[in-house]
Structures are given as C-alpha cells and as structure tokens.
Design an enzyme around this catalytic site. Structure first.
Site: not given
Ligand code: DQQ
Length: 572
Positions: A42-45, A107, A172-173
């Site tokens: 899995w990959m996201n941000d 993130s 976050r982020d």
């Molecule tokens: N994905 C991260 C969070 C962010 C969210 C967690 C956005 O830090 O807010 O994988 O897709």
C-alpha cells in the site's frame, strides 16, 4: 458509441473476467508502466519531495506489511535523477519506533536550511496515546546524496496539539517551513475542531523549539470541511512564465506585486484538493485569499478526479515548482490484497500561476516526453469530426500512451444554453450516457481504454455552453462504462469553467497507463485523474478513439499520440 454486445454477452464476459480475475492479478494487468509505484504493498500520500545534492527524493506513506492502509505506516523512500526513472530504496526512512510515533509515521514535509544546506524531515507521529504530534528527523550522513538513513530528533515530539484549539487526534501534516523577514522560521500544521478545519501557524528561532505564532496562529480557518489535511503553502509568480519561486521570504517581500501565495488544503470530507490564491503579509502572518471555498463549482481544485494529499516542492535544478499527488485505487480492498499493491502517484506536474493571477496551471514535467516512443507515434491534422463520428487512432499501444489533441471550435454563439449560474458539473455529466447524447458543440473528446466494440470505454470530453455570464466549457471523465466489472467504483468526474467568447480551439492532453487516466484540459487549466479497471480493453486490446456527438462539426486541428516506453524502476 453503442456497444454491439447484448447484455448476455456482457454477463458472459464478466463471469469469464471474474474467473480470470486471479490471472489478471497475477499478470498485474493494472500495474502501470511509467507512473510511480512501489513494487508491492500500500502507498498513499507523497511526503517531503525535495531536490538535494543533484538527486530528487520522494518519500511516501507506505505499509510494508500489506496492500491496505496499515497500523504502522512508515515513510517509504525513492530517489531519482530526473523524476521519471526511480530507485526504490529498500529501507523506509522513518518507521514507528518511539512513544511519539509508535502508531505510525504520518505525512509531512522536508525543509532544507539554506545557511548550511541541512535537510530536515518534519512529520506527524501517531503517539502511544493515539494523539498526533509533530516530530523532526535529520539525515545520519548529509554527505550521502541518497540520504538513506534518518535519525529522529532527541527532543521529539517537537510540537504537541494546542489544547482547546484543535483535537489532539487530528493535528497533523506539517508543511515545508520557511523563514520570514524577521528571521523566524514558520510552519503550518493541519488540524480540526469539530467540523472546522484549521491551518495552524507556528514560529521558531532555531527550528527545534516552536510556539504558536504570536501574530495570528489560526492562519486559515474554514468551517464545514472537517480536517484540513496536508496543507501546502507556496509562492507563485505573476509573470506569465512557468518559472517558480522558493519560500524565501526575505527575497520576495519587496516584490509583492508580482507574487501571490497559494494555500492548498486536502479537504477531508470531500477527499479533494482545494486551493486559495492570495496575498501573504509575512510580518503579520496574514494570508488574504482572493477566492473562497464555497462548496460550489466556483471553487478552485487542483484536480477534479481522484488526486489527493498533494505536496509540492521547489526544484532548484530547473527553477520550477513541482507537484505530486496520490491517486487511490477504485477497485475493492479484496482486489488490492490479490494484486498485492494499492495506490499510485500521478505524474509529477509543473505548477505555475496563470498570467491573470487567478488560478494555477499544471502540466506533466517535460522529462516525461522522453518516454514517448517516436517509432510508435500517430499524427492527425485538419480532420473534421462531423456529428456522431468516431475516429480510431491506430498505430500506438493505447493502454500505455500520451495523447495531445487540439480541437478547433465552431462559432460559440450556437452553443446550448445552460440556465443556471451555479451548476454542479458532476450532476450535469452524470445524466445517463452523457457522452453519447447529441449536443450542439460537444460532447467531443477521446474514448480511452476502449474495447474494439466500445463495450468498455472511458470518455474524456468537452461540451460548450452559453451561460448567463458568457460561455463555459464542461469537461468530464465518464467512468460509467470504463469496465464490465460491477465491483469497481465507476462514476463521472467533471468541472465547468468560463471561457472567452473568442475561443477558437481547446486542447486536451491525456496520459493513459494501464489503470490510470490523467487528463489536462485547456493547456493545463483543469485536470481530471482517474483509475479504471477494464476487463477487455487491456494491453494490446485497448483502443483509442476521438469522437464528436455535437451537431456542430469540430475539427481536430492537430493530434499527436505516442506509445509510451516504460520508466525504469529499480530496487536498491
Ligand atoms: N494520510 C496520512 C495523514 C494525512 C492523510 C496518513 C491524508 O497524515 O492526513 O497516511 O491522506
């Protein structure tokens, strides 16, 4: 546009397809050839993209344990010399290890301190109490251009949630930090309090000790959006060129007349990327946006498809701003587990401000063009598309292609009337089989990843309307016939934008790569990115067509389409 096959034939194909599902997964039919994706899982941000010592770095949210979002997310890390061909590094740069990030390294961003060229990662830790806190990490060996190993700062967590102002589990982020003209570092952290999304601003003298901005810590507050995820804040030039500018405020302060700032937020409740263009008064920590987020079609979005949690960086090598965005799967979780992977990054886009100063323009970085296979290219010039016509673009691998087309328009005066000032373009386009309906100027556009009999097709198209204020263009990507499979998400994605009454032509560029279709309308003014999972229109059985279902002729003044070569991805 009409499929030849009966419903029975379709259901046979579906059941064969489902029988063949395992084969599809084993053969990785939906894997891409030139989009960024790890070998598995899995990959996201996208996290902390940067250019350092001649190397581009991309970090990303990654689950090393499987193809679904994980309980202990890490920062995967890959490096590149050109943003297209990649070396996946075997070890994550950050993984949960301490009380302040034991439930996940979420993130964040990178910042390079200009005085000593020292990179820092600023990231969110999901801590032992399931609160979110902000942490720092530094490279173990800053001389290593690949920056393989990172050390967490001994003072972590560096920032904890300001009690009463934001929810501790929704904080976050952090953005890339920047230094104001007063010499203080600044960083924005996304947050929420109930339904109110917030961009919280912090100050620091030394990059390690941070406090709420004494001037205006609630830098931007938006009611009704929920969490303000992955904020991004960057300057852009109003000079009519594609040149970028970095977050170095001491040098841009005096030139405020040619600079605007962009605050982008990932709007959690809508899962889309909204942005504001405005003026930033650094001394007062104030951002005065010239547009608003209203929840209507007037809002500015980076992409109207599936594109989320984007992050930009300033590319010193080419003096441009480059934007990354995560494109999620639209198949089922079970599919992802069978495939063994989930999530793509869109092709990195150069981003700049339109010369009118009002909206961003985006275009795939130039280097992508080196993957165009000149031995497998098709060009069409001055071809009239009469009402109801469909023209096949043959001679390229239509499942792995880059297509650029310019449509010459008839006189706009004849366009259909669209009665309301504020329409929801997605609702307009969702009207059954919208691409196949007879209009006046449009629908016209491309049918991508189409089967020979057009049973499967993804229509990417424009329709021109007269509106109370002049003329508008509806751009839409219709996934409703993109796959014979019933278990994948198939909807329409659309946007509408005002056009000049003298507009003579409109352009479309579409990148097709196995299971992703990224489209750039009107030279990059609007983008729609999607995922599709055809059963028939795969590999050599995928076809590409141009169509016009408008009663007015449109003319392809120029079409160039290329098969795309594979980008190189190696593991190290
Ligand atoms: N994905 C991260 C969070 C962010 C969210 C967690 C956005 O830090 O807010 O994988 O897709």
């Amino acid at each position: 546009m009409e499929p030849n096959s009966s419903e029975n034939a379709s259901s046979n194909i579906i059941s064969n397809g489902i029988k063949n599902n395992k084969m599809i997964h084993e053969n990785h039919l939906y894997r891409t050839s030139y989009h960024f994706q790890p070998q598995q899982n899995w990959m996201n941000d996208p996290n902390g993209p940067m250019y350092y010592k001649g190397v581009y770095h991309l970090f990303y949210q990654y689950n090393p344990d499987g193809a679904t979002f994980g309980k202990k997310m890490v920062w995967g890390h890959s490096v590149s010399y050109d943003l297209i061909n990649w070396i996946h590094l075997n070890h994550p740069s950050l993984q949960p290890s301490h009380h302040y990030d034991i439930h996940g390294c979420f993130s964040g961003s990178t910042t390079i301190i200009p005085s000593n060229n020292q990179p820092f990662i600023f990231y969110t830790g999901f801590d032992e109490t399931k609160h979110q806190v902000q942490n720092l990490a530094m490279p173990k060996n800053p001389q290593d251009p690949f920056l393989r190993e990172w050390i967490k700062h001994p003072q972590n967590p560096i920032i904890t949630a300001p009690i009463g102002l934001v929810e501790q589990e929704n904080f976050r982020d952090p953005t890339t930090a920047w230094k104001g003209s007063d010499g203080k570092w600044r960083v924005i952290v996304g947050a929420r309090n109930g339904d109110i999304g917030k961009a919280i601003l912090y100050h620091s003298d030394d990059f390690v000790n941070w406090k709420l901005s004494p001037n205006n810590h609630e830098f931007y507050v938006i009611d009704g959006i929920g969490m303000c995820e992955c904020p991004d804040f960057f300057p852009v030039l109003i000079d009519g060129t594609k040149h970028g500018v970095d977050l170095d405020y001491s040098s841009v302060q005096d030139s405020n007349d040619v600079i605007r700032h962009v605050l982008k937020i990932s709007y959690q409740n809508k899962q889309q990327e909204y942005y504001l263009v405005g003026k930033y008064v650094c001394d007062e920590d104030k951002f005065v946006a010239e547009n608003k987020i209203t929840g209507t079609s007037l809002d500015l979005k980076l992409d109207h498809g599936e594109f989320y949690a984007s992050k930009s960086f300033f590319d010193y090598a080419k003096k441009r701003r480059v934007l990354w965005g995560w494109v999620k799967e639209l198949d089922t979780e079970q599919d992802d587990i069978l495939k063994g992977w989930a999530g793509l990054q869109a092709i990195p886009r150069q981003v700049w401000l339109h010369e009118n100063g009002k909206w961003l323009m985006q275009w795939p970085i130039e280097k992508l063009e080196t993957l165009r296979d000149s031995d497998n290219q098709v060009s069409i010039f001055a071809h009239k598309l009469v009402f109801g016509s469909t023209l096949q673009v043959s001679g390229i691998t239509a499942s792995q292609a880059d297509v650029e087309v310019v449509f010459e328009l008839p006189e706009l005066e004849s366009a259909e009337w669209l009665d309301s000032k504020e329409v929801d373009p997605q609702i307009v386009c969702s009207d059954k089989e919208y691409a196949s309906r007879s209009g006046i100027i449009g629908p016209f556009g491309l049918l991508a990843l189409a089967s020979k009999d057009l049973t499967e097709q993804t229509a990417i198209f424009f329709t021109i309307f007269r509106t109370p204020n002049g003329f508008s263009c509806l751009m839409c990507t219709d996934l409703t016939r993109s796959s014979l499979r019933q278990d994948v998400h198939k909807t329409t994605y659309a946007t509408i934008f005002a056009i000049d009454s003298n507009l003579k032509a409109i352009s479309l560029r579409t990148l097709i790569d196995g299971s992703i279709i990224e489209s750039f309308g009107e030279k990059g003014r609007v983008c729609i990115t999607n995922r599709v999972y055809p059963l028939l229109a795969t590999e050599k059985d995928a076809h590409l067509y141009v169509f016009n279902n408008g009663k007015q002729n449109v003319c392809i003044s120029k079409l160039n389409a290329w098969s795309m070569k594979r980008a190189k991805f190696v593991q190290q």
